[in-house]
Design a protein around this motif. Sequence first.
Motif, PDB file in Angstrom:
ATOM      1  N   LEU A  80       0.834  -1.195   0.000  1.00  0.00           N
ATOM      2  CA  LEU A  80       0.000   0.000   0.000  1.00  0.00           C
ATOM      3  C   LEU A  80       0.871   1.248   0.000  1.00  0.00           C
ATOM      4  O   LEU A  80       1.977   1.256   0.552  1.00  0.00           O
ATOM      5  N   SER A  81       0.350   2.313  -0.571  1.00  0.00           N
ATOM      6  CA  SER A  81       1.080   3.575  -0.616  1.00  0.00           C
ATOM      7  C   SER A  81       1.149   4.209   0.761  1.00  0.00           C
ATOM      8  O   SER A  81       0.131   4.367   1.445  1.00  0.00           O
ATOM      9  N   GLY A  82       2.344   4.618   1.160  1.00  0.00           N
ATOM     10  CA  GLY A  82       2.500   5.333   2.409  1.00  0.00           C
ATOM     11  C   GLY A  82       2.213   6.810   2.295  1.00  0.00           C
ATOM     12  O   GLY A  82       2.258   7.534   3.302  1.00  0.00           O
ATOM     13  N   ALA A  83       1.896   7.282   1.078  1.00  0.00           N
ATOM     14  CA  ALA A  83       1.667   8.716   0.869  1.00  0.00           C
ATOM     15  C   ALA A  83       0.207   9.120   1.055  1.00  0.00           C
ATOM     16  O   ALA A  83      -0.088  10.315   1.166  1.00  0.00           O
ATOM     17  N   VAL A  84      -0.709   8.148   1.060  1.00  0.00           N
ATOM     18  CA  VAL A  84      -2.124   8.498   1.147  1.00  0.00           C
ATOM     19  C   VAL A  84      -2.504   8.771   2.602  1.00  0.00           C
ATOM     20  O   VAL A  84      -1.930   8.201   3.531  1.00  0.00           O
ATOM     21  N   GLU A  85      -3.486   9.630   2.781  1.00  0.00           N
ATOM     22  CA  GLU A  85      -3.906  10.033   4.128  1.00  0.00           C
ATOM     23  C   GLU A  85      -5.425  10.083   4.208  1.00  0.00           C
ATOM     24  O   GLU A  85      -6.117  10.031   3.190  1.00  0.00           O
ATOM     25  N   GLY A  86      -5.912  10.218   5.433  1.00  0.00           N
ATOM     26  CA  GLY A  86      -7.337  10.457   5.660  1.00  0.00           C
ATOM     27  C   GLY A  86      -8.216   9.322   5.209  1.00  0.00           C
ATOM     28  O   GLY A  86      -7.907   8.143   5.395  1.00  0.00           O
ATOM     29  N   THR A  87      -9.322   9.677   4.551  1.00  0.00           N
ATOM     30  CA  THR A  87     -10.305   8.671   4.158  1.00  0.00           C
ATOM     31  C   THR A  87      -9.754   7.714   3.103  1.00  0.00           C
ATOM     32  O   THR A  87     -10.144   6.542   3.078  1.00  0.00           O
ATOM     33  N   ARG A  88      -8.858   8.205   2.247  1.00  0.00           N
ATOM     34  CA  ARG A  88      -8.277   7.313   1.240  1.00  0.00           C
ATOM     35  C   ARG A  88      -7.411   6.246   1.906  1.00  0.00           C
ATOM     36  O   ARG A  88      -7.394   5.085   1.476  1.00  0.00           O
ATOM     37  N   ARG A  89      -6.724   6.614   2.965  1.00  0.00           N
ATOM     38  CA  ARG A  89      -5.932   5.624   3.701  1.00  0.00           C
ATOM     39  C   ARG A  89      -6.857   4.599   4.355  1.00  0.00           C
ATOM     40  O   ARG A  89      -6.576   3.390   4.329  1.00  0.00           O
ATOM     41  N   ASP A  90      -7.959   5.065   4.908  1.00  0.00           N
ATOM     42  CA  ASP A  90      -8.928   4.141   5.507  1.00  0.00           C
ATOM     43  C   ASP A  90      -9.475   3.176   4.456  1.00  0.00           C
ATOM     44  O   ASP A  90      -9.675   1.986   4.740  1.00  0.00           O
ATOM     45  N   GLU A  91      -9.717   3.685   3.246  1.00  0.00           N
ATOM     46  CA  GLU A  91     -10.210   2.824   2.169  1.00  0.00           C
ATOM     47  C   GLU A  91      -9.178   1.765   1.809  1.00  0.00           C
ATOM     48  O   GLU A  91      -9.525   0.604   1.558  1.00  0.00           O
ATOM     49  N   LEU A  92      -7.900   2.150   1.771  1.00  0.00           N
ATOM     50  CA  LEU A  92      -6.850   1.176   1.455  1.00  0.00           C
ATOM     51  C   LEU A  92      -6.777   0.086   2.519  1.00  0.00           C
ATOM     52  O   LEU A  92      -6.597  -1.091   2.202  1.00  0.00           O
ATOM     53  N   VAL A  93      -6.900   0.467   3.774  1.00  0.00           N
ATOM     54  CA  VAL A  93      -6.877  -0.517   4.854  1.00  0.00           C
ATOM     55  C   VAL A  93      -8.026  -1.507   4.686  1.00  0.00           C
ATOM     56  O   VAL A  93      -7.848  -2.728   4.821  1.00  0.00           O
ATOM     57  N   THR A  94      -9.214  -0.997   4.366  1.00  0.00           N
ATOM     58  CA  THR A  94     -10.375  -1.869   4.159  1.00  0.00           C
ATOM     59  C   THR A  94     -10.158  -2.797   2.969  1.00  0.00           C
ATOM     60  O   THR A  94     -10.495  -3.986   3.025  1.00  0.00           O
ATOM     61  N   LEU A  95      -9.592  -2.278   1.888  1.00  0.00           N
ATOM     62  CA  LEU A  95      -9.318  -3.103   0.722  1.00  0.00           C
ATOM     63  C   LEU A  95      -8.311  -4.203   1.056  1.00  0.00           C
ATOM     64  O   LEU A  95      -8.445  -5.348   0.602  1.00  0.00           O
ATOM     65  N   ALA A  96      -7.271  -3.858   1.821  1.00  0.00           N
ATOM     66  CA  ALA A  96      -6.263  -4.845   2.191  1.00  0.00           C
ATOM     67  C   ALA A  96      -6.871  -5.950   3.042  1.00  0.00           C
ATOM     68  O   ALA A  96      -6.523  -7.131   2.904  1.00  0.00           O
ATOM     69  N   LYS A  97      -7.777  -5.590   3.939  1.00  0.00           N
ATOM     70  CA  LYS A  97      -8.460  -6.602   4.743  1.00  0.00           C
ATOM     71  C   LYS A  97      -9.311  -7.502   3.851  1.00  0.00           C
ATOM     72  O   LYS A  97      -9.399  -8.716   4.073  1.00  0.00           O
ATOM     73  N   SER A  98      -9.932  -6.918   2.843  1.00  0.00           N
ATOM     74  CA  SER A  98     -10.730  -7.701   1.911  1.00  0.00           C
ATOM     75  C   SER A  98      -9.844  -8.620   1.071  1.00  0.00           C
ATOM     76  O   SER A  98     -10.203  -9.767   0.805  1.00  0.00           O
ATOM     77  N   PHE A  99      -8.693  -8.118   0.646  1.00  0.00           N
ATOM     78  CA  PHE A  99      -7.758  -8.933  -0.146  1.00  0.00           C
ATOM     79  C   PHE A  99      -7.373 -10.178   0.653  1.00  0.00           C
ATOM     80  O   PHE A  99      -7.286 -11.284   0.106  1.00  0.00           O
ATOM     81  N   GLY A 100      -7.094 -10.005   1.937  1.00  0.00           N
ATOM     82  CA  GLY A 100      -6.941 -11.156   2.812  1.00  0.00           C
ATOM     83  C   GLY A 100      -5.589 -11.831   2.812  1.00  0.00           C
ATOM     84  O   GLY A 100      -5.466 -12.941   3.336  1.00  0.00           O
TER      85      GLY A 100
END
Length: 332
Positions: free
Chosen positions: A156-176
Amino acid sequence: MKGFRLDIDLDGEGRHDGYLRVKSSSEHSPFGISMVPITSIRRGAGPCVIVIGGCHGDEYEGQLIVRSLLARITPEAVDGQIIVLPAANPAAVRAGRRYAPADNGNLNTAFPGKVDGTATQRIAHFMETVLLPRADLVIDIHSGGKPIDYFPSAMLSGAVEGTRRDELVTLAKSFGLPVAFFVDEEDQTPSSILGACDKAGVLNISAEIGGGGSVERRDLDRGLAGVLRVLAHVGLLAPPHPADVEKVSFMRRLPVSATVLAPQDGLFEPKVELGDTVEAGELAGYLHDVGAPWKPPAEVRFTDSGFVLCRRLAVMVEAGDGLFKLAVPMEV
């Protein structure tokens, strides 16, 4: 379009298989064309997701996972659009090399590309100017290639912040995949696919799965299942989808300056395994002198503590070769 020709209609409904054609000059074919396979499957008004394999030609996991994805998705199952590049840099794929032979092109360092550049630069230009503006999400599947083995991870990109970072975390959990790591800011490269996505404001979830120039059935299965879960999560595919998800450990990959390097030439004998947790000062392995096998081996030690995220597979090393990269746990 100047610099390339696309023989499928990205705006057309249904499934379209074809090629992106870019100029490619080589010793073998001075007036040749590099033909990049591309498929668009579109129906409805849902999100647009781009799935990439074969950015590097010696990374086979993504190439096979993406082909399996193509074999099982029908237009009737889609709400939105999925654009698939199974061999994003086809010259590198055909050669089984990280870089395309004719232009020494590394697609993952070629962005934003050039309309009148080499074949690799033209592919990057097409992706940046045509694909990314229409995308909501890019899934880019890598491995360690022939020399490196990676613990199955989402990157995941370390440059994203805020809600976009939260979305990436959710996507990573979904990826599994069992580990999801953020790239350290020192390693954020604007010329990479990840960097191009950041610039375009497009979410990107990459994967590092396996390596060594071979593939494991489990890695292919978990990679395909992860892609399908993400596509269902964003609403492009309807459930049911593979539901068994491992607990994801979130980490930060230490920067390139923290890579454990070979201090001299020799035969490297590792003393830790992929996925181990190590402490600073712990023995990483021994370097044996090739020409004087009676000499005591040199010790290589970790300078940082962390999780062994990837390791070099090739035993013969030269001074400066990377041996291990570590990651450290983080809160998300």
